[in-house]
Design an enzyme around this catalytic site. Structure first.
Site, PDB file in Angstrom:
ATOM      1  N   SER A  11       0.830  -1.206   0.000  1.00 19.15           N
ATOM      2  CA  SER A  11       0.000   0.000   0.000  1.00 19.15           C
ATOM      3  C   SER A  11       0.862   1.253   0.000  1.00 19.15           C
ATOM      4  O   SER A  11       0.619   2.176  -0.773  1.00 19.15           O
ATOM      5  CB  SER A  11      -0.961   0.006   1.194  1.00 19.15           C
ATOM      6  OG  SER A  11      -0.277  -0.109   2.425  1.00 19.15           O
ATOM      7  N   GLY A  57       4.615   0.946   0.920  1.00 22.59           N
ATOM      8  CA  GLY A  57       6.023   0.592   0.766  1.00 22.59           C
ATOM      9  C   GLY A  57       6.898   0.840   1.980  1.00 22.59           C
ATOM     10  O   GLY A  57       8.120   0.896   1.867  1.00 22.59           O
ATOM     11  N   ASP A  81       7.121  -1.133   4.753  1.00 22.36           N
ATOM     12  CA  ASP A  81       7.495  -2.315   5.531  1.00 22.36           C
ATOM     13  C   ASP A  81       8.988  -2.269   5.831  1.00 22.36           C
ATOM     14  O   ASP A  81       9.820  -2.163   4.920  1.00 22.36           O
ATOM     15  CB  ASP A  81       7.146  -3.586   4.761  1.00 22.36           C
ATOM     16  CG  ASP A  81       7.319  -4.838   5.601  1.00 22.36           C
ATOM     17  OD1 ASP A  81       6.319  -5.461   5.945  1.00 22.36           O
ATOM     18  OD2 ASP A  81       8.484  -5.198   5.924  1.00 22.36           O
ATOM     19  N   TYR A 116       0.333   3.724  15.855  1.00 20.40           N
ATOM     20  CA  TYR A 116       0.317   4.692  16.948  1.00 20.40           C
ATOM     21  C   TYR A 116       0.678   6.072  16.419  1.00 20.40           C
ATOM     22  O   TYR A 116       1.317   6.216  15.372  1.00 20.40           O
ATOM     23  CB  TYR A 116       1.283   4.280  18.061  1.00 20.40           C
ATOM     24  CG  TYR A 116       2.743   4.510  17.757  1.00 20.40           C
ATOM     25  CD1 TYR A 116       3.360   5.727  18.060  1.00 20.40           C
ATOM     26  CD2 TYR A 116       3.515   3.526  17.162  1.00 20.40           C
ATOM     27  CE1 TYR A 116       4.702   5.946  17.774  1.00 20.40           C
ATOM     28  CE2 TYR A 116       4.864   3.732  16.871  1.00 20.40           C
ATOM     29  CZ  TYR A 116       5.447   4.946  17.183  1.00 20.40           C
ATOM     30  OH  TYR A 116       6.768   5.168  16.894  1.00 20.40           O
ATOM     31  N   TYR A 133       6.939  -4.893  17.917  1.00 23.92           N
ATOM     32  CA  TYR A 133       5.770  -4.289  17.272  1.00 23.92           C
ATOM     33  C   TYR A 133       5.770  -4.668  15.798  1.00 23.92           C
ATOM     34  O   TYR A 133       6.739  -4.403  15.093  1.00 23.92           O
ATOM     35  CB  TYR A 133       5.841  -2.771  17.461  1.00 23.92           C
ATOM     36  CG  TYR A 133       4.803  -1.940  16.750  1.00 23.92           C
ATOM     37  CD1 TYR A 133       3.494  -2.388  16.571  1.00 23.92           C
ATOM     38  CD2 TYR A 133       5.130  -0.676  16.266  1.00 23.92           C
ATOM     39  CE1 TYR A 133       2.556  -1.602  15.935  1.00 23.92           C
ATOM     40  CE2 TYR A 133       4.200   0.124  15.643  1.00 23.92           C
ATOM     41  CZ  TYR A 133       2.905  -0.348  15.471  1.00 23.92           C
ATOM     42  OH  TYR A 133       1.980   0.439  14.831  1.00 23.92           O
ATOM     43  N   ASN A 166       4.425  -3.543  13.163  1.00 22.01           N
ATOM     44  CA  ASN A 166       4.625  -2.487  12.172  1.00 22.01           C
ATOM     45  C   ASN A 166       6.073  -2.001  12.143  1.00 22.01           C
ATOM     46  O   ASN A 166       6.454  -1.262  11.234  1.00 22.01           O
ATOM     47  CB  ASN A 166       3.694  -1.302  12.431  1.00 22.01           C
ATOM     48  CG  ASN A 166       2.383  -1.441  11.689  1.00 22.01           C
ATOM     49  OD1 ASN A 166       2.148  -2.414  10.986  1.00 22.01           O
ATOM     50  ND2 ASN A 166       1.510  -0.460  11.846  1.00 22.01           N
ATOM     51  N   TYR A 167       6.865  -2.392  13.138  1.00 23.07           N
ATOM     52  CA  TYR A 167       8.311  -2.161  13.113  1.00 23.07           C
ATOM     53  C   TYR A 167       8.976  -3.508  12.857  1.00 23.07           C
ATOM     54  O   TYR A 167       9.758  -4.004  13.639  1.00 23.07           O
ATOM     55  CB  TYR A 167       8.797  -1.570  14.445  1.00 23.07           C
ATOM     56  CG  TYR A 167       8.624  -0.074  14.559  1.00 23.07           C
ATOM     57  CD1 TYR A 167       7.429   0.549  14.218  1.00 23.07           C
ATOM     58  CD2 TYR A 167       9.653   0.720  15.024  1.00 23.07           C
ATOM     59  CE1 TYR A 167       7.263   1.917  14.328  1.00 23.07           C
ATOM     60  CE2 TYR A 167       9.503   2.103  15.145  1.00 23.07           C
ATOM     61  CZ  TYR A 167       8.312   2.690  14.795  1.00 23.07           C
ATOM     62  OH  TYR A 167       8.161   4.044  14.901  1.00 23.07           O
TER      63      TYR A 167
END
Length: 532
Positions: free
Chosen positions: A108, A110, A112, A187, A472, A474-475
């Site tokens: 969506s 890029g 990542d 977040y 996390y 997303n990290y």
């Protein structure tokens, strides 16, 4: 299929394979995949498909790659990039990838951190949702529908056009894609007031492995739970999200106070640990640390930054009562709108709000090449611990390193761990993000920088969460464990990284994954596995 359609498909494949014959040896199913798509798309094929012999292939692939660690000559490239214009294009891409044995990666924005939305170690297709980016705002009911291919900046801009007192509790990097962001939790400045972004998702449009289009009622509460924080690329394709917009005052206040070690920074950051998570939910509080040179000597610069849902006078009164040692004064503070605070914390405050619409803008928050890790802290780090941390930041290979503490508490402490797959709620004082970055001229030192952050992460073990050591999704961090290159693994191996991201929610995610995608079509190096 009509004869003319057979001729069109055969001609397309003939031209493709003559100009690029290596495609057959690269993957024997590729020509069948392209033929499959052509049977669905017919005359639209040239608008949505990019193979490696297409003149626009590289520009489409590289357009949203945010970490150049994953854009090198040796980085595996997709055999095909599909940029769908309508829902049926996505359904066809899923079907044709599945029937022809190709891995599908969904992109969506890029962002990542390990490049998993556009890199695979096996032959693969990228489904790039850049054309699915509409945003519809309903001010009266304080809700919005936003498609996964929109970036946060586009979403924020649409909100700001319609209201100065509505916002959405998401992040400050405006080029992040909505789809991946919401899939992992999300977040931002409003997390202590309104929780994570996914805590404010109320519906979604989703395509499953069989191509069915589902919304919350038809997908069921289990799957709706899983897609709100279980990580992207595991369950299917989320086309769009219905979210609650939240109320903010027309004027908010921000400040940044910078202190060096010679200016009592160690004592201040040590004390902040006992203050930040106890502040009212109207305050976002962060501390960043990095090595600098002052007057020809190295020192550590510590920056205390806050965002406050209110005006300056109220903030000063509050901080004098809660953290007087910081010495907050009126001249430190700036009043602005919520949308302007996104520019401020994104370090683009010198730009116009229109920059939020620039998908290609390279954020100053990250270097072109970088590695990031994240930890959660449940007990204050002692002063002696900070002295050791400073010594590590003084090391030569830490010249580009930075740390950021983000205070939790507030609304985050009120939401149960099981409310969404994101479990890092009550009991966490703050999280720590570690980043080391470099530019092209320093690329010869890249392995040294990577080694440094890994060693530093190991060094931090005594100070952070344990059993499991939290992370996390997303990290993304492939150092904590991965599936094999085909996206497959055992439960025991997956649990190594899965419990770091999701704690006890990991087993529920596996149950849901097995139910909705039993043959594990949607998979990557850290996708949720199926039970066996």
């Amino acid at each position: 299929m009509k004869a003319s359609q057979y001729f069109s498909m055969s001609l397309f494949l003939l031209i493709l394979l003559i100009s690029c014959p290596w495609l057959i040896s690269a993957n024997p199913h590729l020509n069948n995949f392209l033929g499959c798509l052509d049977s669905f798309y017919s005359n639209d094929i040239s608008k949505v498909i990019y193979t490696q012999n297409n003149a626009s292939y590289s520009s489409v692939l590289n357009a949203t790659i945010q970490n150049l660690r994953f854009s090198t000559p040796t980085t595996p490239k997709p055999l095909v990039i599909v940029t769908p214009l309508q829902t049926s294009h996505i359904q066809a891409t899923i079907r044709c990838s599945r029937t022809n044995g190709l891995n599908l990666r969904i992109r969506s924005g890029g962002h990542d951190f390990e490049g998993l939305s556009y890199v695979s170690q096996v032959p693969f297709v990228v489904l790039d949702l850049t054309n699915f980016r509409s945003v519809k705002i309903d001010v009266k009911n304080k809700v919005a529908w936003v498609q996964s291919g929109a970036i946060l900046g586009e979403f924020y801009s649409e909100i700001a056009k319609r209201s100065r007192t509505l916002a959405f509790p998401a992040g400050i990097c405006h080029t992040v894609g909505v789809g991946g962001y919401l899939s992992g939790g999300g977040y931002g400045l409003l997390l202590r007031k309104y929780g994570l972004a996914v805590d404010n998702v109320i519906d979604a449009v989703f395509i499953d492995v069989n191509g069915r289009i589902l919304k919350r009622k038809s997908m069921g509460e289990d799957l709706f739970w899983a897609i709100r924080g279980g990580g992207g690329g595991s369950f299917g394709v989320v086309l769009s999200w219905k979210v609650k917009l939240v109320s903010v005052p027309s004027t908010v206040t921000v400040f940044t106070i910078r202190k060096t070690l010679e200016e009592n920074a160690t004592n201040l950051v040590h004390q902040w640990q006992s203050v930040g998570h106890k502040l009212p939910g109207d305050i976002f509080s962060a501390v960043t640390m990095r090595k600098v040179n002052r007057n020809g000597k190295p020192t550590i610069l510590v920056a205390f930054s806050s965002f406050f849902l209110g005006e300056t006078n109220a903030l000063i009164t509050l901080m004098k009562a809660r953290f007087p040692e910081l010495g907050l004064k009126k001249e430190h503070c700036t009043e602005m709108s919520w949308i302007e605070s996104i520019l401020y914390f994104g370090q683009i405050q010198n730009k116009s709000i229109d920059v939020l619409l620039d998908r290609s803008y390279k954020s100053p928050l990250n270097a072109p090449w970088f590695k990031t890790k994240l930890d959660y802290v449940k007990n204050p780090i002692p002063k002696a611990g900070f002295e050791k941390i400073w010594s590590k930041l003084y090391e030569e290979d830490a010249e580009t390193a930075a740390m950021a503490f983000i205070a939790y508490g507030g609304k985050m402490a009120e939401i149960p761990e099981s409310a969404t797959p994101f479990p890092h709620r009550d009991g966490n004082l703050y999280h720590i993000a570690y980043t080391v970055g470099w530019d092209g001229e320093e690329n010869t030192k890249s392995q040294r920088y990577m080694n440094w952050i890994r060693k530093f992460y190991s060094f931090m073990t005594p100070f952070v969460s344990k059993s499991p050591r939290g992370a996390y999704v997303n990290y993304r961090d492939d150092d904590i464990g991965t599936n094999n290159k085909k996206g497959e693994t055992s439960y025991a191996k997956a649990s190594v990284w899965g419990r770091k991201y999701f704690k006890n929610n990991f087993d529920k995610l596996i149950y849901i994954k097995t139910k909705v995608d039993p043959h594990n079509f949607f998979k990557h190096e850290q996708s949720i596995p199926v039970s066996v």
